[in-house]
Design a protein around this motif. Structure first.
Motif, short mmCIF file in Angstrom:
data_model
loop_
_atom_site.label_atom_id
_atom_site.label_comp_id
_atom_site.label_asym_id
_atom_site.label_seq_id
_atom_site.Cartn_x
_atom_site.Cartn_y
_atom_site.Cartn_z
N SER A 75 8.02 47.13 55.68
CA SER A 75 8.45 46.75 54.33
C SER A 75 9.94 46.99 54.15
O SER A 75 10.65 46.14 53.59
N GLU A 76 10.41 48.16 54.59
CA GLU A 76 11.83 48.46 54.47
C GLU A 76 12.69 47.49 55.28
O GLU A 76 13.73 47.03 54.82
N LEU A 77 12.24 47.19 56.49
CA LEU A 77 13.00 46.26 57.33
C LEU A 77 13.00 44.85 56.75
O LEU A 77 14.00 44.13 56.85
N THR A 78 11.89 44.46 56.14
CA THR A 78 11.83 43.15 55.51
C THR A 78 12.80 43.06 54.35
O THR A 78 13.52 42.07 54.19
N ALA A 79 12.85 44.13 53.54
CA ALA A 79 13.79 44.15 52.41
C ALA A 79 15.23 44.11 52.92
O ALA A 79 16.08 43.38 52.37
N ASN A 81 16.25 42.86 55.74
CA ASN A 81 16.46 41.52 56.30
C ASN A 81 16.77 40.52 55.20
O ASN A 81 17.69 39.69 55.34
N ILE A 82 16.06 40.59 54.09
CA ILE A 82 16.31 39.67 52.98
C ILE A 82 17.71 39.90 52.41
O ILE A 82 18.45 38.94 52.14
N LYS A 83 18.08 41.18 52.26
CA LYS A 83 19.41 41.50 51.74
C LYS A 83 20.50 40.97 52.68
O LYS A 83 21.49 40.39 52.23
N GLN A 86 20.86 37.25 52.35
CA GLN A 86 21.62 36.88 51.15
C GLN A 86 23.11 37.09 51.37
O GLN A 86 23.92 36.25 50.99
N GLU A 87 23.48 38.21 51.98
CA GLU A 87 24.89 38.45 52.29
C GLU A 87 25.43 37.39 53.24
O GLU A 87 26.56 36.92 53.08
N ASN A 88 24.62 37.01 54.21
CA ASN A 88 25.04 35.98 55.16
C ASN A 88 25.25 34.65 54.44
O ASN A 88 26.23 33.93 54.71
#
Length: 110
Positions: A75-79, A81-83, A86-88
């Motif tokens: 879950s932490e890695l998924t969050a 990854n999403i962040k 978005q930065e990318n």
């Protein structure tokens, strides 16, 4: 795998070695603890069974904790990854803007 094969073969040989009457007698015979050796063997078997059950519960508890920990990490890695995605995307948009501005400046020079 080899041990399993040897065990199965051993049980097969034992079942073939006993006559049906002997098998019936062994299955229906009572378990009497007459000698000290049999008593110690029975105690050892019960202790081994208790230890096995305790270890089984310990393994289940550890598996549950490990599974929970892994799910939390996922879950932490998924969050994260999403962040990062978005930065990318933001950096890609900024890069595209800068390219367009550079293109406009290059055209203005000529």
């Amino acid at each position: 795998m080899i041990t399993e094969s040897i065990t199965v073969q051993g049980l097969h040989v034992i079942s073939l070695a006993l006559t049906p009457t002997e098998k019936w007698g062994a299955a229906g015979g009572s378990f009497s603890i007459s000698s000290a050796t049999e008593w110690w063997l029975a105690v050892l078997a019960v202790v081994a069974l208790i230890i096995s059950v305790i270890l089984l519960f310990w393994v289940f508890a550890r598996y549950g904790r490990t599974l929970h920990s892994l799910n939390q990490n996922i879950s932490e890695l998924t969050a994260t990854n999403i962040k990062l995605q978005q930065e990318n995307n933001e950096l890609t948009a900024t890069n595209e803007k800068l390219r367009q501005e550079k293109f406009i400046l290059d055209r203005a020079r000529y």
